[in-house]
Design an enzyme around this catalytic site. Structure first.
Site, short mmCIF file in Angstrom:
data_model
loop_
_atom_site.label_atom_id
_atom_site.label_comp_id
_atom_site.label_asym_id
_atom_site.label_seq_id
_atom_site.Cartn_x
_atom_site.Cartn_y
_atom_site.Cartn_z
N VAL A 79 24.32 108.18 -95.63
CA VAL A 79 25.18 107.00 -95.64
C VAL A 79 26.09 106.98 -96.86
CG1 VAL A 79 25.23 104.48 -95.72
CG2 VAL A 79 23.53 105.65 -94.30
N ASP A 100 22.75 108.97 -107.92
CA ASP A 100 21.53 109.29 -107.19
C ASP A 100 20.47 109.75 -108.18
OD1 ASP A 100 21.13 110.09 -103.89
OD2 ASP A 100 19.59 110.74 -105.30
N ARG A 127 20.36 117.15 -106.01
CA ARG A 127 21.39 116.66 -105.08
C ARG A 127 22.71 116.44 -105.81
NH1 ARG A 127 23.80 116.17 -100.15
NH2 ARG A 127 24.38 114.05 -99.62
N THR A 176 15.55 102.47 -96.44
CA THR A 176 14.60 101.38 -96.25
C THR A 176 13.55 101.85 -95.24
OG1 THR A 176 16.24 100.43 -94.72
CG2 THR A 176 16.05 99.42 -96.88
N THR A 193 19.53 98.87 -94.18
CA THR A 193 19.03 98.03 -93.10
C THR A 193 17.80 97.26 -93.54
OG1 THR A 193 19.83 99.62 -91.48
CG2 THR A 193 18.22 98.02 -90.72
N CYS A 217 16.79 105.15 -88.00
CA CYS A 217 17.16 103.81 -87.55
C CYS A 217 16.30 103.29 -86.40
CB CYS A 217 18.63 103.78 -87.12
SG CYS A 217 19.80 103.84 -88.48
N ARG A 272 14.47 113.12 -90.79
CA ARG A 272 13.80 111.86 -91.08
C ARG A 272 13.13 111.27 -89.84
NH1 ARG A 272 18.65 108.67 -93.70
NH2 ARG A 272 19.73 109.86 -92.09
#
Length: 422
Positions: free
Chosen positions: A12, A30, A35, A82, A117, A257, A328
């Site tokens: 995202v 981050d 990364r 989240t 979220t 999600c 994920r």
């Protein structure tokens, strides 16, 4: 002059940072040092952005792990994960820690926008107190908040961040307008200004809850039709000739999600004394699909006189969706775990996955070598993900690595003549 700080540079945060960097000065923060180092070397392991896209915004974006580098920002956008814990309860740790960190550098009139979220109320009831405690300032007097839920679709090169309509909200009418104008400046698809932060939070969480429930219905229908000996895909194609039929296919429900967000809503509902039976029932159905597929595979092997203990089974694909490296919450591992419970030897091959990355998401090792280029034979092959590479495989390809009476289990509907199709 606006300086924007994006907290969290994953699927995202990075595309959002790059989009803002075309118009503003941006710092991407981050806590993952490797990364940050990779991004400074113009490499994105999520494959959301290629080297050319990273180079394009290199002059207006800084990647950092250092808190000092974000002190002069005046807009902070939080895009941290989240997740849920082992009991399917929301884990707000990343949000809380991010809020505490931002609070330490927060200044007069700064705006903190959350994209992660959550269930309705998290921004103002969980995050804001952390910001106030760490900064010593007062919400909606010294600093302000907004909410604009992410709508990133990993691996989708058509519906990219600027081409997806964005919901926006602010902690008061003036901030709502400012947040909306900020996103309007980069989102070509436009924005929808929600009436409050809670409304925006609720809108996001029901987007994926709705899909989860709809997929659960199709999965349950698939289980029913399978007991009847009817091809579910044939049923769906027939039903889809009606103009208002929602055409969905059965399958595994994983990812960041759909398989997670409903638990945020059910947690809050139960906390308030309401039992969301439909949503929880849908979750139960979808979470059980991996076990069902594994059991179906075992039954087909028994029917074909194949041994189960110490058998060799190949699983093609482990990401949660096709043509994407995102691991994920993948539910392919549920199939693998169940097969191993039966004593089978399971090989997993996925050309999209970084072998090192798998170690951070689950305990299974992946094959380094393409199984179709080896001499090993398999008692059963399960096609779990519809990668383009797998769509090109032929019946002869499968036969070449199968023992006698090859068994092909097709979860995604891409094999011409499978032994069994979900």
């Amino acid at each position: 002059m606006k300086k924007i700080c994006i907290i969290g540079l994953g699927y995202v945060g990075l595309p959002l940072a790059a989009a803002f960097a075309k118009k503003y000065t941006v710092v991407g923060f981050d806590i993952n040092e490797p990364r940050v180092e990779e991004l400074n070397n113009d490499f994105d392991r999520t494959l959301e952005l290629n080297k050319e896209q990273l180079v394009e915004v290199k002059d207006s974006i800084t990647y950092s792990c250092n808190l000092d580098d974000i002190k002069d920002a005046n807009i902070y956008i939080v895009t941290v994960p989240t997740p849920i814990d082992s009991s399917n309860r929301p884990d707000l740790t990343p949000l809380v820690k991010s809020s505490q960190m931002i609070g330490r550098v927060l200044k007069q009139d700064d705006i903190v926008i959350y994209e992660s979220t959550v269930y309705p109320g998290v921004t103002e009831e969980v995050c804001v107190p952390q910001l106030e405690a760490a900064s010593g300032m007062t919400f909606n007097k010294d600093f302000f908040c907004g909410y604009s839920p992410e709508r990133i679709n990993p691996g989708d090169k058509e519906h990219t961040v600027t081409k997806i309509l964005k919901i926006t909200a602010g902690s008061n009418p003036e901030i709502a307008d400012e947040v909306d104008e900020l996103y309007k400046s980069i989102i070509t698809a436009g924005t929808h200004k929600a009436s409050s932060i809670k409304v925006a939070e609720a809108a996001k969480v029901i987007e994926n809850t709705q899909r989860d429930v709809n997929i659960a219905l199709v999965n349950e229908l698939a289980l029913i039709f399978d007991t009847m000996g009817i091809d579910t895909n044939d049923v769906i194609e027939a039903a889809a000739t009606k103009w208002n039929f929602i055409k969905l296919k059965p399958g595994l429900v994983g990812g960041h999600c759909i398989g997670v967000d409903p638990y945020y809503l059910t947690f809050k509902a139960e906390e308030l004394g309401y039992k969301p039976n439909l949503i929880l029932g849908a979750r139960q159905i979808n979470n059980g699909m991996g076990k069902y597929i594994a059991e179906k595979t075992i039954k087909k092997m028994i029917k074909n006189d194949k041994k189960i203990k110490d058998s060799n089974i190949l699983v093609l694909g482990v990401t949660f969706k096709e043509d994407c490296p995102d691991l994920r919450n993948t539910k392919v591992t549920d199939i693998v775990d169940e097969l191993q419970e039966y004593g089978a030897n399971v090989d997993i091959y996925d050309p999209w996955v970084d072998l090192e990355e798998t170690k951070t998401h689950f305990n299974h090792e992946l094959m380094e070598r393409n199984p179709f280029e080896s001499d090993k034979k398999y008692d059963s092959i399960i096609v779990a993900v519809a990668h383009e590479q797998f769509k090109k495989l032929t019946e002869d390809d499968y036969k070449s690595i199968s023992t006698q009476k090859e068994i092909l289990i097709d979860i995604k509907g891409i094999i011409k003549n499978p032994t069994w199709r979900l």
